[in-house]
Design a protein around this motif. Structure first.
Motif, PDB file in Angstrom:
ATOM      1  N   TYR A  19      -7.210  -1.668  -4.339  1.00 21.99           N
ATOM      2  CA  TYR A  19      -6.216  -2.074  -3.330  1.00 21.99           C
ATOM      3  C   TYR A  19      -7.502  -3.539  -2.467  1.00 21.99           C
ATOM      4  O   TYR A  19      -6.972  -4.589  -2.619  1.00 21.99           O
ATOM      5  CB  TYR A  19      -6.580  -1.415  -2.094  1.00 21.99           C
ATOM      6  CG  TYR A  19      -4.795  -0.938  -2.678  1.00 21.99           C
ATOM      7  CD1 TYR A  19      -4.131  -0.666  -1.441  1.00 21.99           C
ATOM      8  CD2 TYR A  19      -4.723   0.796  -2.964  1.00 21.99           C
ATOM      9  CE1 TYR A  19      -2.274  -0.484  -1.869  1.00 21.99           C
ATOM     10  CE2 TYR A  19      -3.418   0.419  -3.475  1.00 21.99           C
ATOM     11  CZ  TYR A  19      -2.239   0.654  -2.618  1.00 21.99           C
ATOM     12  OH  TYR A  19      -1.063   0.950  -2.554  1.00 21.99           O
ATOM     13  N   ILE A  84       0.354   6.246  -1.773  1.00 19.24           N
ATOM     14  CA  ILE A  84       2.277   6.091  -1.616  1.00 19.24           C
ATOM     15  C   ILE A  84       2.865   7.451  -0.640  1.00 19.24           C
ATOM     16  O   ILE A  84       3.252   7.512  -0.211  1.00 19.24           O
ATOM     17  CB  ILE A  84       2.697   5.684  -2.883  1.00 19.24           C
ATOM     18  CG1 ILE A  84       1.873   4.775  -3.337  1.00 19.24           C
ATOM     19  CG2 ILE A  84       4.381   5.778  -2.814  1.00 19.24           C
ATOM     20  CD1 ILE A  84       2.516   3.510  -3.305  1.00 19.24           C
ATOM     21  N   PRO A 102       5.383   0.606   1.377  1.00 24.17           N
ATOM     22  CA  PRO A 102       5.693   0.923   0.300  1.00 24.17           C
ATOM     23  C   PRO A 102       6.910   1.579  -0.182  1.00 24.17           C
ATOM     24  O   PRO A 102       7.113  -0.025  -1.126  1.00 24.17           O
ATOM     25  CB  PRO A 102       4.917   1.758  -0.584  1.00 24.17           C
ATOM     26  CG  PRO A 102       4.459   2.577   0.745  1.00 24.17           C
ATOM     27  CD  PRO A 102       4.303   2.206   1.464  1.00 24.17           C
ATOM     28  N   THR A 106      10.014  -1.858  -1.230  1.00 26.11           N
ATOM     29  CA  THR A 106      10.642  -2.352  -2.792  1.00 26.11           C
ATOM     30  C   THR A 106      11.759  -2.112  -2.756  1.00 26.11           C
ATOM     31  O   THR A 106      12.169  -2.750  -4.051  1.00 26.11           O
ATOM     32  CB  THR A 106       9.699  -0.618  -4.013  1.00 26.11           C
ATOM     33  OG1 THR A 106       7.962  -0.304  -3.404  1.00 26.11           O
ATOM     34  CG2 THR A 106      10.253  -0.440  -5.133  1.00 26.11           C
ATOM     35  N   CYS A 190       5.548   4.597  -8.954  1.00 27.19           N
ATOM     36  CA  CYS A 190       4.977   5.034  -7.310  1.00 27.19           C
ATOM     37  C   CYS A 190       3.870   5.687  -7.018  1.00 27.19           C
ATOM     38  O   CYS A 190       3.641   7.081  -5.903  1.00 27.19           O
ATOM     39  CB  CYS A 190       6.376   5.401  -6.536  1.00 27.19           C
ATOM     40  SG  CYS A 190       6.498   7.726  -7.500  1.00 27.19           S
ATOM     41  N   THR A 192      -0.781   5.161  -6.991  1.00 26.59           N
ATOM     42  CA  THR A 192      -1.734   4.113  -6.968  1.00 26.59           C
ATOM     43  C   THR A 192      -2.202   4.028  -8.161  1.00 26.59           C
ATOM     44  O   THR A 192      -2.777   3.137  -9.224  1.00 26.59           O
ATOM     45  CB  THR A 192      -2.839   3.904  -5.544  1.00 26.59           C
ATOM     46  OG1 THR A 192      -1.797   3.877  -4.759  1.00 26.59           O
ATOM     47  CG2 THR A 192      -3.897   3.627  -5.837  1.00 26.59           C
ATOM     48  N   MET A 208       4.932  -0.570  -6.267  1.00 22.53           N
ATOM     49  CA  MET A 208       5.001  -0.152  -4.986  1.00 22.53           C
ATOM     50  C   MET A 208       3.782  -0.475  -4.543  1.00 22.53           C
ATOM     51  O   MET A 208       3.198  -1.449  -3.147  1.00 22.53           O
ATOM     52  CB  MET A 208       4.957   0.728  -4.780  1.00 22.53           C
ATOM     53  CG  MET A 208       6.532   1.678  -5.273  1.00 22.53           C
ATOM     54  SD  MET A 208       6.571   3.125  -4.422  1.00 22.53           S
ATOM     55  CE  MET A 208       8.521   3.152  -4.208  1.00 22.53           C
ATOM     56  N   ALA A 209       3.037  -0.607  -5.102  1.00 20.37           N
ATOM     57  CA  ALA A 209       0.886  -1.197  -4.970  1.00 20.37           C
ATOM     58  C   ALA A 209       1.194  -2.209  -4.739  1.00 20.37           C
ATOM     59  O   ALA A 209       0.665  -2.799  -3.628  1.00 20.37           O
ATOM     60  CB  ALA A 209      -0.335  -0.722  -5.485  1.00 20.37           C
ATOM     61  N   GLN A 212       3.335  -4.218  -2.363  1.00 18.41           N
ATOM     62  CA  GLN A 212       2.532  -3.428  -0.484  1.00 18.41           C
ATOM     63  C   GLN A 212       1.524  -4.607  -0.285  1.00 18.41           C
ATOM     64  O   GLN A 212       0.686  -5.589   0.541  1.00 18.41           O
ATOM     65  CB  GLN A 212       1.643  -1.934  -0.273  1.00 18.41           C
ATOM     66  CG  GLN A 212       2.340  -1.039   0.262  1.00 18.41           C
ATOM     67  CD  GLN A 212       1.373   0.043  -0.075  1.00 18.41           C
ATOM     68  OE1 GLN A 212       0.841   0.337  -0.820  1.00 18.41           O
ATOM     69  NE2 GLN A 212       0.655   0.920   1.765  1.00 18.41           N
TER      70      GLN A 212
END
Length: 221
Positions: A19, A84, A102, A106, A190, A192, A208-209, A212
């Motif tokens: 991240y 998540i 997320p 999404t 979904c 990381t 999803m990551a 975000q």
């Protein structure tokens, strides 16, 4: 000193570093030069949290609340959590900060793409739980799951990436599986760990990551 609007809760090493690196890359693309993304990082003892996952519990609420309370005292507006599954607990506890959620982000992207049916790739727990599926279904999005055999393999990929023991053969099979399912329906990542080594430039994979991270950068540029 430049004020930042973003705090990050530090969790597992590899996912958190992923991240942070991605935030710096996205921020630098906008600002150029030697720019790196300004944020505040509150690192946790992830062993305490991870030992209580994946199921929500009052004990997990208590542990996470202690960290969230520290973030509440910070002069920031948005909180980014690089896990998540943990958002199910975040939903249970109260915070005044804006969560870069997320699932909500999404769902917004899925609707923008006019997708009605998606395939879920995540941990074995996430794929079989109702948390994400119920949120999608409530927004008119049908969720299809991989086969039982493929779900077990996807979970093995997640574990191997987390422990940094993945092989090229494992990743190639993971990418092949993503391609197989994305030909039928768009795939939602979904988890990381699955985001870290996903294939590039497949518009039918929604991470999803990544959703975000893209949203987070908008609050600090």
């Amino acid at each position: 000193m430049h004020k930042t609007n973003l705090a990050i809760l530090g969790l597992g090493s590899r996912s958190t570093i992923f991240y942070l690196n991605e935030l710096n890359i996205l921020y630098n693309k906008i600002k150029g030069g030697y720019s790196t993304c300004p944020f505040i990082l509150l690192n946790t003892n992830f062993n305490t949290i991870n030992s209580l996952l994946p199921n929500p519990s009052s004990q997990l609420d208590k542990v996470l609340s202690a960290y969230v309370n520290k973030i509440e005292a910070l002069d920031i507006t948005h909180l980014l959590i690089p896990n998540i599954t943990l958002h199910e607990t975040i939903d249970r506890i109260k915070t005044k900060k804006n969560i870069l959620h997320p699932i909500a982000l999404t769902i917004k992207k899925i609707k923008q793409n006019n997708w009605n049916t998606v395939v879920l790739f995540g941990s074995f727990f996430s794929m079989n739980s109702t948390y994400i599926k119920n949120a999608f279904n409530a927004n008119g999005i049908k969720v299809v799951l991989p086969s039982q055999e493929d779900m077990l393999f996807i979970d093995e990929v997640r574990k191997r990436i987390y422990s940094e023991t993945e092989s090229m053969q494992l990743i190639e099979k993971y990418h092949s599986l993503l391609h197989k399912y994305s030909v039928i329906h768009p795939v939602i990542l979904c988890c990381t760990e699955l985001s870290i080594l996903k294939p590039k430039n497949n518009e039918l994979i929604l991470d999803m990551a990544e959703v975000q991270l893209q949203e987070a950068v908008q609050f600090v540029v």
